[in-house]
Enzyme design. Sequence first.
Site, short mmCIF file in Angstrom:
data_model
loop_
_atom_site.label_atom_id
_atom_site.label_comp_id
_atom_site.label_asym_id
_atom_site.label_seq_id
_atom_site.Cartn_x
_atom_site.Cartn_y
_atom_site.Cartn_z
N GLN A 175 0.84 -1.20 0.00
CA GLN A 175 0.00 0.00 0.00
C GLN A 175 0.88 1.26 0.00
O GLN A 175 0.59 2.23 -0.69
CB GLN A 175 -0.93 0.00 1.22
CG GLN A 175 -1.96 1.11 1.24
CD GLN A 175 -3.04 0.96 0.17
OE1 GLN A 175 -3.21 -0.11 -0.40
NE2 GLN A 175 -3.74 2.04 -0.11
N GLU A 258 -15.44 5.16 -7.01
CA GLU A 258 -14.60 4.12 -7.63
C GLU A 258 -15.49 2.99 -8.13
O GLU A 258 -15.82 2.10 -7.37
CB GLU A 258 -13.58 3.57 -6.61
CG GLU A 258 -12.46 4.53 -6.25
CD GLU A 258 -11.32 3.85 -5.47
OE1 GLU A 258 -11.45 2.65 -5.16
OE2 GLU A 258 -10.33 4.53 -5.17
N TRP A 260 -14.91 0.49 -9.62
CA TRP A 260 -14.23 -0.82 -9.71
C TRP A 260 -14.00 -1.49 -8.35
O TRP A 260 -13.71 -2.67 -8.28
CB TRP A 260 -12.86 -0.63 -10.39
CG TRP A 260 -11.98 0.36 -9.67
CD1 TRP A 260 -11.18 0.11 -8.59
CD2 TRP A 260 -11.82 1.74 -9.96
NE1 TRP A 260 -10.55 1.26 -8.19
CE2 TRP A 260 -10.92 2.28 -9.02
CE3 TRP A 260 -12.36 2.60 -10.95
CZ2 TRP A 260 -10.54 3.63 -9.02
CZ3 TRP A 260 -11.98 3.94 -10.94
CH2 TRP A 260 -11.08 4.43 -9.98
N HIS A 261 -14.15 -0.73 -7.26
CA HIS A 261 -13.75 -1.27 -5.96
C HIS A 261 -14.95 -1.90 -5.24
O HIS A 261 -15.89 -1.20 -4.86
CB HIS A 261 -13.13 -0.16 -5.10
CG HIS A 261 -12.68 -0.62 -3.76
ND1 HIS A 261 -11.35 -0.75 -3.41
CD2 HIS A 261 -13.38 -0.98 -2.65
CE1 HIS A 261 -11.25 -1.17 -2.16
NE2 HIS A 261 -12.47 -1.31 -1.67
ZN LIG Z 1 -9.61 -0.79 -4.56
#
Ligand SMILES: [Zn+2]
Length: 386
Positions: A175, A258, A260-261
């Site tokens: 991360q 987002e 996609w998340h």
């Molecule tokens: Zn993500």
Amino acid sequence: MNNGQRDSRERIPAQSRRKRGRSLKYVRRHGGVNPGYIIFAVVVILILAVSLFFIFRSKNEAPRATENTADTAAESETPGREEEKTVTFIDVPTSDSAAGDLILVNYDHAYVFPEKDDLVNVYENKTDDFKVAYSDYMMDKNVLDVLISLTHELSAATGEDDLTVNSAYRTLEEQREIYDEYRETWGEETAKLYVADPGFSEHHTGIAADLILVRDDGTALPITRSEAYDEIMRLLRDHGFILRYPEGKKEITRIETEPWHFRYVGLPHSLIIEKAGLCFEEYIGLLKNFTSGGSVLFLSGNGKLSSVPFAESSFAGPGYAIYRVPAGSGETTRIPVPYGADAPSVSGDNDGGFIVTVRFGDVSPSRVVSVGDDVSAFYEKTAPAD
Ligand SMILES: [Zn+2]
């Protein structure tokens, strides 16, 4: 009369009913007038009264005894007579309030890394129904199983088999690398909107995944570009996933939209969250209104949400009861579970408490997907005013 009574009493030994009866016969045989009959009547009435008392008491106790032997998955313990009828208990380690499918991880709630986790390699467990961007991605085993199952359904129903895991579990170091890279390219402010600070990312949990499409020629596309987009979203929701950073919630999540998340929260939570148009922060906030000391959030088998007193939830018909229990101060926290509940599941919320989900009767998630517009209205009414 007084004398007679005294005499009779003296002749009736107090120790046992049998002896008492014998003495009465004796009195009667002697033809002793009124006193004997009166004493006899009084004793018979007393015996009847005592018998009736015991008969009624045992009748009242009968259902209680049944309840005690009734099947609940909870480890039951019955501390008090009054509570005995409506509740059982599960003891959980208090430290688990930072673990589970319903933990909140955001800039205010750092992820608490566990000593042990249940991660498996995505690529090694991959099927032909989906793809994975890198062979070293790891994911929570249960959640990967759910993903495998739903992509199989997707592929069979629509032919879409290019759904691709583009990010899954991330260590603290990974991360940090991603964050630093974004910061160098886009600046700190923009980086923070898309990549959480190390330690505050949902990707640390192993139960979140970024999903995109990668066509066979290598073209990468957002899932919104799939012809099966609606089906993808439906299957994700019906299998326990939510779109974690939906449109219009940036003020709350502090992360840009987002598409996609996805984050696994399990059923029936994903249904309520998605149908109500909530973000996860709002849902966790909502659940704070529902406690074992008050009312639970009840999702009935036909998709209606209501607020039902904890003790009455056993009689509310088939459905799910959801409520929050604050973490205790000791090593273990005692979780009350309504009597008759099946499959109690307890998850920490990473916000000082546990979310308890129990099921009553024969209710399958596919039957409650009809959870409808009333959810938003319900939320408006019950949302904490802050
Ligand atoms: Zn993500």
